[in-house]
Design a protein around this motif. Sequence first.
Motif, PDB file in Angstrom:
ATOM      1  N   UNK A 114       0.783  -1.228   0.000  1.00 21.91           N
ATOM      2  CA  UNK A 114       0.000   0.000   0.000  1.00 21.91           C
ATOM      3  C   UNK A 114       0.820   1.285   0.000  1.00 21.91           C
ATOM      4  N   UNK A 115       2.122   1.194   0.218  1.00 20.52           N
ATOM      5  CA  UNK A 115       2.929   2.413   0.148  1.00 20.52           C
ATOM      6  C   UNK A 115       2.924   2.988  -1.266  1.00 20.52           C
ATOM      7  N   UNK A 116       2.761   2.116  -2.263  1.00 16.41           N
ATOM      8  CA  UNK A 116       2.746   2.580  -3.649  1.00 16.41           C
ATOM      9  C   UNK A 116       1.350   2.993  -4.104  1.00 16.41           C
ATOM     10  N   UNK A 117       0.314   2.666  -3.312  1.00 10.12           N
ATOM     11  CA  UNK A 117      -1.065   2.958  -3.708  1.00 10.12           C
ATOM     12  C   UNK A 117      -1.315   4.438  -3.983  1.00 10.12           C
ATOM     13  N   UNK A 118      -0.770   5.388  -3.177  1.00 18.53           N
ATOM     14  CA  UNK A 118      -1.017   6.803  -3.511  1.00 18.53           C
ATOM     15  C   UNK A 118      -0.604   7.162  -4.933  1.00 18.53           C
ATOM     16  N   UNK A 119       0.558   6.689  -5.376  1.00 20.03           N
ATOM     17  CA  UNK A 119       0.973   6.988  -6.754  1.00 20.03           C
ATOM     18  C   UNK A 119       0.029   6.315  -7.748  1.00 20.03           C
ATOM     19  N   UNK A 120      -0.325   5.062  -7.473  1.00 19.26           N
ATOM     20  CA  UNK A 120      -1.257   4.344  -8.342  1.00 19.26           C
ATOM     21  C   UNK A 120      -2.586   5.076  -8.398  1.00 19.26           C
ATOM     22  N   UNK A 121      -3.038   5.573  -7.245  1.00 15.87           N
ATOM     23  CA  UNK A 121      -4.336   6.236  -7.192  1.00 15.87           C
ATOM     24  C   UNK A 121      -4.314   7.572  -7.914  1.00 15.87           C
ATOM     25  N   UNK A 122      -3.224   8.326  -7.750  1.00 16.80           N
ATOM     26  CA  UNK A 122      -3.112   9.592  -8.483  1.00 16.80           C
ATOM     27  C   UNK A 122      -3.196   9.323  -9.983  1.00 16.80           C
ATOM     28  N   UNK A 123      -2.454   8.304 -10.428  1.00 16.07           N
ATOM     29  CA  UNK A 123      -2.507   7.929 -11.841  1.00 16.07           C
ATOM     30  C   UNK A 123      -3.914   7.498 -12.230  1.00 16.07           C
ATOM     31  N   UNK A 124      -4.529   6.708 -11.357  1.00 17.30           N
ATOM     32  CA  UNK A 124      -5.866   6.191 -11.641  1.00 17.30           C
ATOM     33  C   UNK A 124      -6.911   7.299 -11.669  1.00 17.30           C
ATOM     34  N   UNK A 125      -6.793   8.250 -10.729  1.00 20.71           N
ATOM     35  CA  UNK A 125      -7.769   9.336 -10.668  1.00 20.71           C
ATOM     36  C   UNK A 125      -7.714  10.202 -11.925  1.00 20.71           C
ATOM     37  N   UNK A 126      -6.505  10.561 -12.336  1.00 19.82           N
ATOM     38  CA  UNK A 126      -6.367  11.354 -13.549  1.00 19.82           C
ATOM     39  C   UNK A 126      -6.891  10.590 -14.761  1.00 19.82           C
ATOM     40  N   UNK A 127      -6.493   9.312 -14.849  1.00 24.01           N
ATOM     41  CA  UNK A 127      -6.921   8.484 -15.972  1.00 24.01           C
ATOM     42  C   UNK A 127      -8.426   8.240 -15.934  1.00 24.01           C
ATOM     43  N   UNK A 128      -8.941   7.997 -14.725  1.00 26.13           N
ATOM     44  CA  UNK A 128     -10.363   7.718 -14.545  1.00 26.13           C
ATOM     45  C   UNK A 128     -11.223   8.892 -14.998  1.00 26.13           C
ATOM     46  N   UNK A 129     -10.893  10.087 -14.511  1.00 25.13           N
ATOM     47  CA  UNK A 129     -11.688  11.261 -14.866  1.00 25.13           C
ATOM     48  C   UNK A 129     -11.690  11.498 -16.371  1.00 25.13           C
TER      49      UNK A 129
END
Length: 223
Positions: A114-129
Motif C-alpha cells: 500500500x505504500x505505492x497505492x497513492x501513486x497508483x491512485x493519483x494515476x488512476x484518478x487522472x486516468x479515470x476522470x
Amino acid sequence: MDKVSGNPSKNRMLPPLVVIVALLVTGYLTANVMAVKLIHVFGITIFDAGTLIFPITYVLGDVLTEIWGFQTAKRVIWLTFICELIFTLFVWIGVWLPYPEETAAAANAYASVFAIVPRITIASLLAFLCGELVNAWTLVKIKIRTRGRHLWKRTIGSSFFGYIVDTTIFVCVAFIGVVPTHDLLSMILIQVVVKLLIEAVGATPLTYALIGWLRKRKVRADS
C-alpha cells in the motif's frame, strides 16, 4: 399503512442506480489495489493486474450513460473520484501507524503493497476522470449519430477512445521510472487490446443484458 411500508416486497429492492454505482465504485477501488501487481505476459510485455477487472467498470459506465444520461454519469464519476481519494488517504495513513513488534511481518507486507497505492491512485484518478468522461461523451455522440441503433457500436466505440485516454495517462503516471521506458508503449498497446477483447467477448453481452433488463423494468433517467 404509510407509503413507505405499504409494499414490503418492493421496499426490499435496492434502486438499480444504487446497485450500479456501488459496483462501479467497488470495481475502481479493486482495480487500484490489483494494479500494484504487474503481470508478465509470455516474455513480451507486462501489464497491471487491475486490467482484468477494468473493462467491467466501463460496462457499468456505459449502462449509466445509456439509461440515466450523461449528466448522471458525470455526477457518479465525481462521486467515485471522491471515494477513491478517501480510500487512498486512509490506506496511506495505515502504512505509517505504529504496530506491535510481533506483527512486523504483516505490517511490512501491508506497507510494501500500500505504500505505492497513492501513486497508483493519483494515476488512476487522472486516468479515470479523463477516460470515463471521454467514454460517456463519446457514447452519447455515437448514439446520436446512429439514432439510438446498434448498441454495440457505441459501447465498444466509446470504450475504445476511453481506453486509449485512460491507459495512456495511467501507465505514464504510474510506471515511469518503475519499468523500462521501452516497455511503456507496449504496456499501453497491450492493455488497450486486452481491455477491448475482454469487452467485445464478455463485457458487451453483459452490457446488452443489463440494459435490456433495466429497460424491461422501465427504469427511467429520473428513477
